[in-house]
Write an enzyme that holds these catalytic residues in place. Structure first.
Site, short mmCIF file in Angstrom:
data_model
loop_
_atom_site.label_atom_id
_atom_site.label_comp_id
_atom_site.label_asym_id
_atom_site.label_seq_id
_atom_site.Cartn_x
_atom_site.Cartn_y
_atom_site.Cartn_z
CE LYS A 193 -2.04 3.04 1.85
NZ LYS A 193 -1.66 4.29 1.49
CD GLU A 269 12.88 1.06 8.02
OE1 GLU A 269 12.60 1.64 6.96
OE2 GLU A 269 13.80 0.16 8.01
CB CYS A 303 12.82 9.67 8.21
SG CYS A 303 14.09 8.58 7.28
CD GLU A 404 9.16 13.40 11.46
OE1 GLU A 404 7.72 13.09 11.29
OE2 GLU A 404 10.05 12.95 10.67
P1 NAD Z 1 2.20 8.58 6.98
O1 NAD Z 1 2.33 7.85 8.44
O2 NAD Z 1 1.14 9.85 7.14
O3 NAD Z 1 1.78 7.59 6.04
C1 NAD Z 1 2.36 6.51 5.57
C2 NAD Z 1 1.79 5.34 4.99
O4 NAD Z 1 0.62 4.98 6.10
C3 NAD Z 1 0.74 5.80 3.95
O5 NAD Z 1 0.82 4.98 2.79
C4 NAD Z 1 -0.51 6.14 4.54
O6 NAD Z 1 -1.69 6.05 3.51
C5 NAD Z 1 -0.57 4.99 5.53
N1 NAD Z 1 -1.47 4.91 6.62
C6 NAD Z 1 -2.03 6.39 7.26
N2 NAD Z 1 -2.47 5.98 8.37
C7 NAD Z 1 -2.86 4.58 8.18
C8 NAD Z 1 -3.55 3.58 9.24
N3 NAD Z 1 -4.22 4.09 10.17
N4 NAD Z 1 -3.35 2.17 8.90
C9 NAD Z 1 -2.71 1.91 7.86
N5 NAD Z 1 -1.84 2.89 6.85
C10 NAD Z 1 -1.84 4.08 7.21
O7 NAD Z 1 3.52 9.14 6.69
P2 NAD Z 1 3.82 10.06 5.60
O8 NAD Z 1 3.44 11.32 5.89
O9 NAD Z 1 3.80 9.38 4.16
O10 NAD Z 1 5.59 9.89 5.62
C11 NAD Z 1 6.27 10.92 6.40
C12 NAD Z 1 6.81 10.43 7.55
O11 NAD Z 1 7.33 9.21 7.35
C13 NAD Z 1 7.46 11.22 8.41
O12 NAD Z 1 7.16 11.21 9.86
C14 NAD Z 1 9.06 10.69 8.52
O13 NAD Z 1 9.92 11.01 9.50
C15 NAD Z 1 8.60 9.08 8.20
N6 NAD Z 1 9.62 8.35 7.62
C16 NAD Z 1 10.35 7.68 8.37
C17 NAD Z 1 11.49 6.88 7.71
C18 NAD Z 1 12.45 5.87 8.75
O14 NAD Z 1 13.18 5.04 8.04
N7 NAD Z 1 12.32 5.86 9.91
C19 NAD Z 1 11.57 6.85 6.43
C20 NAD Z 1 10.85 7.79 5.94
C21 NAD Z 1 10.00 8.46 6.29
#
Ligand code: NAD
Length: 500
Positions: A193, A269, A303, A404
């Site tokens: 997804k 992550e 991130c 963040e």
């Molecule tokens: P997000 O959490 O909003 O979304 C990530 C994914 O989760 C999307 O595909 C979204 O549709 C899905 N999602 C959202 N709510 C959900 C739920 N309740 N159940 C299942 N799936 C759900 O994150 P984002 O805005 O896409 O990405 C940015 C974030 O990701 C930042 O916080 C960043 O730090 C983090 N990030 C972390 C790493 C790492 O390796 N630690 C790497 C990249 C990004």
């Protein structure tokens, strides 16, 4: 080759895709009655319509992945499985320009970044994990028994089963394949997804899987959102055997609750509020250039980006001036203009980042540079651009120093001693990464060992050996992936004890 959005739609996606990005389930591209918009953040125009998967389609995807475990994929030998994964990497290379165009259309990132990092790393992930699984060591233990005959215990690694991969928008292909590749190398099947903001490269990957002959049901793709949509349906599905997720910490909490229901293994992550530490003995120019990268790369949407910069007092003013000058020279613009920095991912995300820009001033920040939406006088004014921004003067407990933001922004604080900066850097709920800049090797090692993070760079940032463990502590994640750590997560060890 640079493609406009229109060319991308006409040429990159295969003819039967029309202008709709479809789900890929049980080897078929499937549309839906619910379409949502994939918007280009450069100018706010439509990239494509995307077919949102409903409950039934997510269920079909999971069942397809489950069946595939019992089919050809379940009995294929490791050599053949790895050859197929190499074929996936080769096909990504062959369609390199298509992948670049798709990623750029979704994210508005600079071409140089997508060509040098996002897509090559996407292909490399398949090669690395295909090669690694072939060299995975096995474990055997001999033991004595009272009858004197003894027993041999040995461990075989089996796939976990159906892996749900939920990925974010900031490095779409790279982060998604970082999980898909080791999951497939370990013999699992996946339902992916991708982020609703960046559905294109995951769809192209489905075409690649089909082209190279990955058996039906091994790679399934469902499009949609999180809560009340494909994301939530997938992670809560009873036949999903494990959930691997990259994204925001609060999303991780929601997913963990769903996964708790079936006691599913999770690998998370999550977010960060990373520190960069610049000691007075640092190579000044290297520290400034490295910090410009670590703060502003990908418009601050990595991130691992540094949002908190700590500079030793004797060089504080000089460092702030130098970082300001570099930030003001960052060329913001369209991917095809040779720009250094593109837009934020979406108008919605810009609202969030701007809210922190206002909050910082309310909290008493001194604005060193930026803080506004740039004005171009052309179609970019409909995009989600924002200025590189630097603050000083905030208290360490200010929300802008604690939360963040995920934009091109940092706060710079002076420090006096090594002990002080270790305490400041660790005074956060997050624990993903840190970057240290010093020419004193002993000090670098001493400080690095005290960092409460998953990765600490000394005199660099973002350099990754993919065999090393990657992940975060505290609110930045659960578990480690990378190299053998990924293979361990995506496998179930079975111990066989053979009594002679
Ligand atoms: P997000 O959490 O909003 O979304 C990530 C994914 O989760 C999307 O595909 C979204 O549709 C899905 N999602 C959202 N709510 C959900 C739920 N309740 N159940 C299942 N799936 C759900 O994150 P984002 O805005 O896409 O990405 C940015 C974030 O990701 C930042 O916080 C960043 O730090 C983090 N990030 C972390 C790493 C790492 O390796 N630690 C790497 C990249 C990004």
């Amino acid at each position: 080759m640079m493609l406009s959005k229109k060319q991308y739609l006409e040429t990159v996606l295969t003819a039967d895709q029309d202008t709709i990005l479809k789900n890929y389930v049980a080897g078929e591209f499937i549309t839906s009655d619910n379409l949502f918009d994939d918007i280009n953040p450069v100018d706010g125009t439509l990239v494509a319509k995307v077919a949102e998967a409903d409950h039934d389609l997510v269920n079909k995807a999971v069942q397809s992945a489950k069946s595939a475990l019992k089919g050809e994929w379940g009995s294929i030998d490791v050599k053949k499985r790895c050859a197929l994964l190499h074929a996936v990497a080769d096909e990504i290379d062959r369609r390199f320009d298509d992948f670049v165009a798709a990623e750029v259309a979704d994210t508005g990132k600079a071409y140089s970044q997508v060509k040098n990092i996002d897509i090559p790393r996407g292909a490399a992930n398949f090669r690395i994990f295909a090669d690694l699984i072939k060299t995975r060591p096995t474990q055997t233990f001999e033991m004595e028994t009272p009858d004197g005959k003894g027993a041999t215990s040995y461990v075989v690694n089996k796939p976990i089963g159906v892996v749900a991969v939920v990925s974010p928008w900031n490095l779409p292909l790279l982060l998604m394949t970082w999980k898909v590749a080791p999951a497939l190398a370990s013999g699992n099947t996946v339902v992916v997804k991708p982020s609703e903001e960046t559905p294109s490269t995951a769809t192209l990957l489905a075409e690649v899987m089909e082209t190279v002959g990955i058996p039906i049901g091994v790679y399934n793709l469902v499009h949609g959102f999180g809560p009340g949509s494909a994301g939530e349906f997938l992670v809560g599905h009873k036949d999903v055997d494990c959930v691997t997720f990259t994204g925001e910490t609060k999303t991780g909490t929601a997913i963990m609750k769903s996964a708790a229901e079936g006691l599913k293994p999770i690998s998370f992550e999550l977010g960060g509020k990373n520190a960069a530490i610049i000691f007075e003995d640092a190579d000044f120019d290297a520290a400034v250039s490295g910090t410009v990268r670590s703060v502003f790369a990908n418009c601050g949407q990595v991130c691992l980006c540094s949002e908190r910069v700590y500079v030793q007092r004797p060089i504080f003013d000089k460092f702030v001036d130098a970082l300001k000058e570099k930030a003001e020279n960052i060329k913001i613009g369209k991917p095809e203009d040779g720009s250094d920095m593109g837009p934020l991912i979406s108008a919605k995300h810009r609202v969030k980042v701007l809210s922190y820009f206002s909050l910082a001033l309310e909290e008493g920040a001194t604005l060193v540079t930026g803080g506004k939406i740039p004005s171009f006088g052309d179609e970019r004014d409909n995009g989600s651009f924002i200025e590189p921004t630097i603050w000083t003067g905030l208290a360490e407990d200010a929300r802008c120093v604690k939360e963040e933001i995920f934009g091109p922004v940092c706060h710079i604080t002076p420090f006096d001693t090594e002990e002080d900066v270790v305490e400041l850097a660790n005074d956060t709920n997050y624990g993903l990464a840190a970057a240290l800049w010093t020419t004193d090797a002993n000090k670098a090692d001493r400080v690095a060992r005290q960092m409460e993070v998953g990765i600490c760079w000394i005199n660099d940032w973002f350099l990754r050996d993919l065999r090393t463990p990657f992940g975060g502590v505290k609110l930045s994640g659960i578990g480690r992936e990378g190299g053998m750590h990924s293979l361990d997560f995506y496998s179930e060890p079975l111990t066989i004890c053979n009594k002679r």
